[in-house]
Design an enzyme around this catalytic site. Sequence first.
Site, PDB file in Angstrom:
ATOM      1  N   ARG A 362       0.820  -1.214   0.000  1.00  0.00           N
ATOM      2  CA  ARG A 362       0.000   0.000   0.000  1.00  0.00           C
ATOM      3  C   ARG A 362       0.855   1.265   0.000  1.00  0.00           C
ATOM      4  NH1 ARG A 362      -5.557  -0.569   1.699  1.00  0.00           N
ATOM      5  NH2 ARG A 362      -6.165  -2.432   0.588  1.00  0.00           N
ATOM      6  N   ARG A 366      -3.619   6.524   0.886  1.00  0.00           N
ATOM      7  CA  ARG A 366      -4.152   7.743   1.502  1.00  0.00           C
ATOM      8  C   ARG A 366      -3.210   8.483   2.439  1.00  0.00           C
ATOM      9  NH1 ARG A 366      -9.609   4.586   2.747  1.00  0.00           N
ATOM     10  NH2 ARG A 366      -7.979   3.058   3.022  1.00  0.00           N
ATOM     11  N   ARG A 375      -7.756  11.546  -5.149  1.00  0.00           N
ATOM     12  CA  ARG A 375      -8.973  10.835  -4.773  1.00  0.00           C
ATOM     13  C   ARG A 375     -10.138  11.776  -4.483  1.00  0.00           C
ATOM     14  NH1 ARG A 375     -11.727   8.322  -3.904  1.00  0.00           N
ATOM     15  NH2 ARG A 375     -11.837   6.912  -2.143  1.00  0.00           N
ATOM     16  N   ASP A 411      -6.554  -3.123  -7.574  1.00  0.00           N
ATOM     17  CA  ASP A 411      -7.150  -3.734  -6.400  1.00  0.00           C
ATOM     18  C   ASP A 411      -7.340  -5.222  -6.608  1.00  0.00           C
ATOM     19  OD1 ASP A 411      -8.311  -2.832  -3.722  1.00  0.00           O
ATOM     20  OD2 ASP A 411      -9.748  -4.302  -4.471  1.00  0.00           O
ATOM     21  N   TYR A 488     -14.022 -13.017  -0.030  1.00  0.00           N
ATOM     22  CA  TYR A 488     -14.727 -11.773  -0.392  1.00  0.00           C
ATOM     23  C   TYR A 488     -16.007 -12.063  -1.165  1.00  0.00           C
ATOM     24  CZ  TYR A 488     -11.276  -8.528   1.349  1.00  0.00           C
ATOM     25  OH  TYR A 488     -10.483  -7.801   2.172  1.00  0.00           O
TER      26      TYR A 488
END
Length: 702
Positions: A362, A366, A375, A411, A488
């Site tokens: 990652r 963010r 974003r 992703d 998932y």
Amino acid sequence: MNTTGTMAAQANFGGLGVVAFESRHAQEMASLITRFGGVPRVAPALREIPLEENAPALEFGGALLAGKLDAVIFMTGVGTRRLVDVLETRHPREQIVKALERLTVVARGPKPAKVLRELQVPITITVPEPNTWREILTELDENPRGFTLAGSRVAVQEYGAANDAFLDALRERGVQVMRVPVYQWALPQDLQPLRDAIKELSEGRARVALFTNAAQVEHLLQVAEDTGEKERLLKALRKVVVASVGPTCSETLAHYGIAIDLEPVHPKMGPLVQETAQQANELLTKKLEQEQRAQAAGIEAIGKASEHLMAAGNPIADNESRIPKAGPIGTDSEARPAWEDSRFLRACRFEAVDATPVWLMRQAGRYMKEYRDLRARVPFLELCKNPALVSEVTVTAAEKLGVDAAIIFADLLLIVEPLGLHLEYDKGEGPVITPGVREAADIDRLRDVEPEQSLGYFYDAIRQTRADLDARLPLIGFAGCPFTLASYLIEGGGSRNYRHTKALMYRDPGAWRELMERLARVLARYINAQIEAGVQAVQVFDTWVGCLAPEDYLEYVQPYTRRMLEDVRPGTPVIHFGTGTAMLLEAMRDAGGTVIGVDSQVELSHAWQRLGDGVAIQGNLDPVVLYGDLEFIRTRTQRILDQAAGRTGHIFNLGHGLLPDTPYDNVVALVKMVHEISSQQLSAGHHAAPDWKFSRRKSDQY
Ligand code: CP3
């Protein structure tokens, strides 16, 4: 008149247009057709390209000399010769021959046998005609000279595309297979002759088609598909005499429903042309009549050969998707790309480095202002689908941090949409997938995914990023492992206790197997297309596998992860990562991967002791350490590097991804610290390099 003349008089195409797809013997093929009265149109369908670095061949050499193999199957003459040439760049020939003398050596046919004899390698088994994989298996099943397939380690020298049916059959018999591709087929650079041949056949000007290997069939149909001519070509072939050199080629034709009219008595080019010339006109008349009758009756004429093979219970290998397409594979004349010498790839190869390579899961996210700004304008999924923005985010993060590798911004769940489900990222809530996959019927409804088509944006992003990124930096691709992706799909998003996932697993093992097999297949394909598009390594995430007891992992997960990893194109390092895996490390290693990614809950030195020197390790600073002050971060970083003790094969990373509000400056400082501390350690000779550098179990990975 001499004998040849007599045969030529009997065997005569009578002026028919004859298409053939030979590459290496194109000239010879054309003159044979002419000699037998045909009008030749030879369109080479294959180009042989040496693998960029021949890493699998070299790895095979290492395993061979280290006594880690029980048998080697040599499939082709050219491949065998080239394999030995590659090995001789590293090892003296006597050593190679000596090592082979200790094993069961199988020659698929007369060509590899000839090369082996020239090298004075004793051959244990020479496979009888028609020399297909079925004959190899029949021979091996008879336990020749006490050799038993079950539990053995067998290397298979490959030619062109992998023979998946053969590899699967070996694995079903409990064989640990090491694939050794020496070269691959690509489409020829000039596709015009193939396009012309398709036209000649489609427009009825050529009435005979000669196939001399299976990959030609795949390539012909691939080009026809790309030009929108596939259906027309398949239809036209019903009115064409189709001759196939031997059973493997015939199976591929049958797979596409192409009727085969003739296979020569000996699977060779000469007999193929001669026997087809002898019967072409008669066969053609019959075929045209048949087609007319079929049309009058309103039914589709189906390939007789395919019906016949199916009836004989002879499953046809579905290797259509596995044929490597022409891709950015280097040729001998190309310079070695700069990334090959990067610290990251050197570590994956257990080579010495000047400082420990570091990248961070990652690393684009963010915690970085540039990312947050972007974003604010673009939703997450939209960002993933925009190759220019993906490249910008990926490259910016890697360059600003000064890390040793970039990971493509994407992703794990992008593959969910092509499976036919809906994917959404609610604000701060994580992913939401609808409808959840809860039972067998839901699994049946999942669509077959052709990632290259349905995720075109992703592969475009890889190509764009590779072009934009500093050539010294490797680009890492990634995918989920079957279990984590399944969790998932089943839970419909993240989960705390994996209730639904485990319930399906325990309650309906058949449905579970079906789902996992499908995911393993699709994910391998998803990964291979990333390699094709230009990534230098791949990380596979089994992020949530730590929720399982070891026995459940072994039974419900490991076989599918292994299957996926076995199908990844050899020669590309794979990092196999999970969290909460302290109890699963050995089992994960045994499923595959060049590098095992460990989380922060294990001591790195302890993990390494358990995993052995045959595997590289990535890890393992707790991401939350980055909330501490610089001194604390330095202490913890130093500890991990001390535990790695300068071994070759360590890649520094976090135990899991960077958290969204991690202080940015600390991340930059961490990367600097890793380089500083490790370069001091390494230059002070702080070494504990393992005495061998080949991956112990997954030798077919890298
Ligand atoms: O590491 C990188 O920098 C590459 C990019 C990357 C992302 N996701 C970007 C992302 C990678 C490798 C992933 C993998 C991923 N995605 C995993 C496995 C990784 C792991 O942590 O073990 C999983 C389970 C996912 C699924 C996923 N994507 C979740 C659960 C979430 C929500 C959690 C969160 O952080 O918000 C995402 C979203 C996501 N993927 C973001 C990023 C940067 C945040 C999206 C945003 O900007 O809002």
